[in-house]
Design a protein around this motif. Structure first.
Motif, PDB file in Angstrom:
ATOM      1  N   LYS A  20       0.987  -1.310  -0.018  1.00 51.70           N
ATOM      2  CA  LYS A  20       0.188   0.358   0.107  1.00 51.70           C
ATOM      3  C   LYS A  20       0.851   0.994  -0.213  1.00 51.70           C
ATOM      4  O   LYS A  20       0.676   2.107  -0.653  1.00 51.70           O
ATOM      5  N   ALA A  21       2.057   0.922   0.869  1.00 54.43           N
ATOM      6  CA  ALA A  21       2.610   2.462   0.618  1.00 54.43           C
ATOM      7  C   ALA A  21       4.098   2.512  -0.468  1.00 54.43           C
ATOM      8  O   ALA A  21       4.913   3.594   0.085  1.00 54.43           O
ATOM      9  N   GLN A  22       4.096   1.559  -0.848  1.00 44.06           N
ATOM     10  CA  GLN A  22       4.720   1.611  -2.307  1.00 44.06           C
ATOM     11  C   GLN A  22       6.781   1.057  -2.094  1.00 44.06           C
ATOM     12  O   GLN A  22       6.718   2.072  -2.652  1.00 44.06           O
ATOM     13  N   VAL A  23       6.685   0.225  -0.456  1.00 44.79           N
ATOM     14  CA  VAL A  23       7.853   0.477  -0.268  1.00 44.79           C
ATOM     15  C   VAL A  23       8.056  -0.920  -0.330  1.00 44.79           C
ATOM     16  O   VAL A  23       7.406  -2.044  -0.175  1.00 44.79           O
ATOM     17  N   SER A  24       9.572  -1.825   0.142  1.00 44.97           N
ATOM     18  CA  SER A  24       9.658  -3.285  -0.212  1.00 44.97           C
ATOM     19  C   SER A  24       9.192  -3.419   0.486  1.00 44.97           C
ATOM     20  O   SER A  24       8.919  -2.773   1.833  1.00 44.97           O
TER      21      SER A  24
END
Length: 180
Positions: A20-24
């Motif tokens: 959702k946060a577009q992180v690893s």
């Protein structure tokens, strides 16, 4: 919070948050020790919103003790109906520690908010814990039944009424003995 609202408690995963946060997928581990810590943080946010709902209901209601009791119960029910994912998170993710955990500077806990309203009905014959438990059990049970659709299925008028109306006033009348 978006994951919770969109998919319920089961959607709250570390990987889901990362996506959702577009992180690893490993990034949430820098903020939350594990899934339990993530869910605890989310539940705390839900408690803050819940407590604010209770405080707003009291503020917008009357000043007499019975009016405040009715208002806090209405706020409880309205929160359960309008924020079902938050309500589920509060009451399904383990202990209710956050119900009585400090939510920040000068902010009462949800339980303290309930206890303050109930304090007007404490007598020598009725201790605080008994009054608080009676009110909490009644409104929590009623809120769950409303959410399950229990009161909107029997009559056409009931189906057309907002869920927070139904037999709310009659259920609240069960607490009238507190004022006697």
């Amino acid at each position: 919070m978006e994951l919770l609202t969109e998919g319920g408690v089961s959607a709250l995963t570390l990987r889901g948050c990362a996506a959702k946060a577009q992180v690893s997928h490993a990034a949430p581990k820098h903020h939350f020790k594990d899934l339990a810590a993530l869910r605890e943080a989310v539940a705390l946010e839900c408690f803050v919103a819940f407590n604010q709902s209770l405080l707003d209901a009291i503020e917008n209601g009357g000043s007499a003790p019975t009016e405040q009791l009715h208002s806090i119960c209405r706020g409880y029910l309205d929160f359960a109906i309008k924020q079902p994912a938050y309500f589920d998170a509060i009451f399904s993710m383990g202990s209710l520690v956050s119900f009585s955990t400090d939510l920040g500077e000068q902010s009462p806990t949800a339980y303290e908010t309930l206890a303050k309203v109930c304090s007007h009905f404490v007598t020598k014959e009725r201790d605080a814990l008994t009054v608080e438990t009676q009110v909490w059990a009644l409104i929590h049970g009623y809120s769950q039944l409303v959410r399950m659709g229990r009161f909107n299925e029997h009559t056409e008028a009931a189906r057309d009424a907002p869920p927070s109306e139904g037999p709310f006033d009659q259920v609240m009348a069960l607490l009238q003995h507190l004022a006697d």
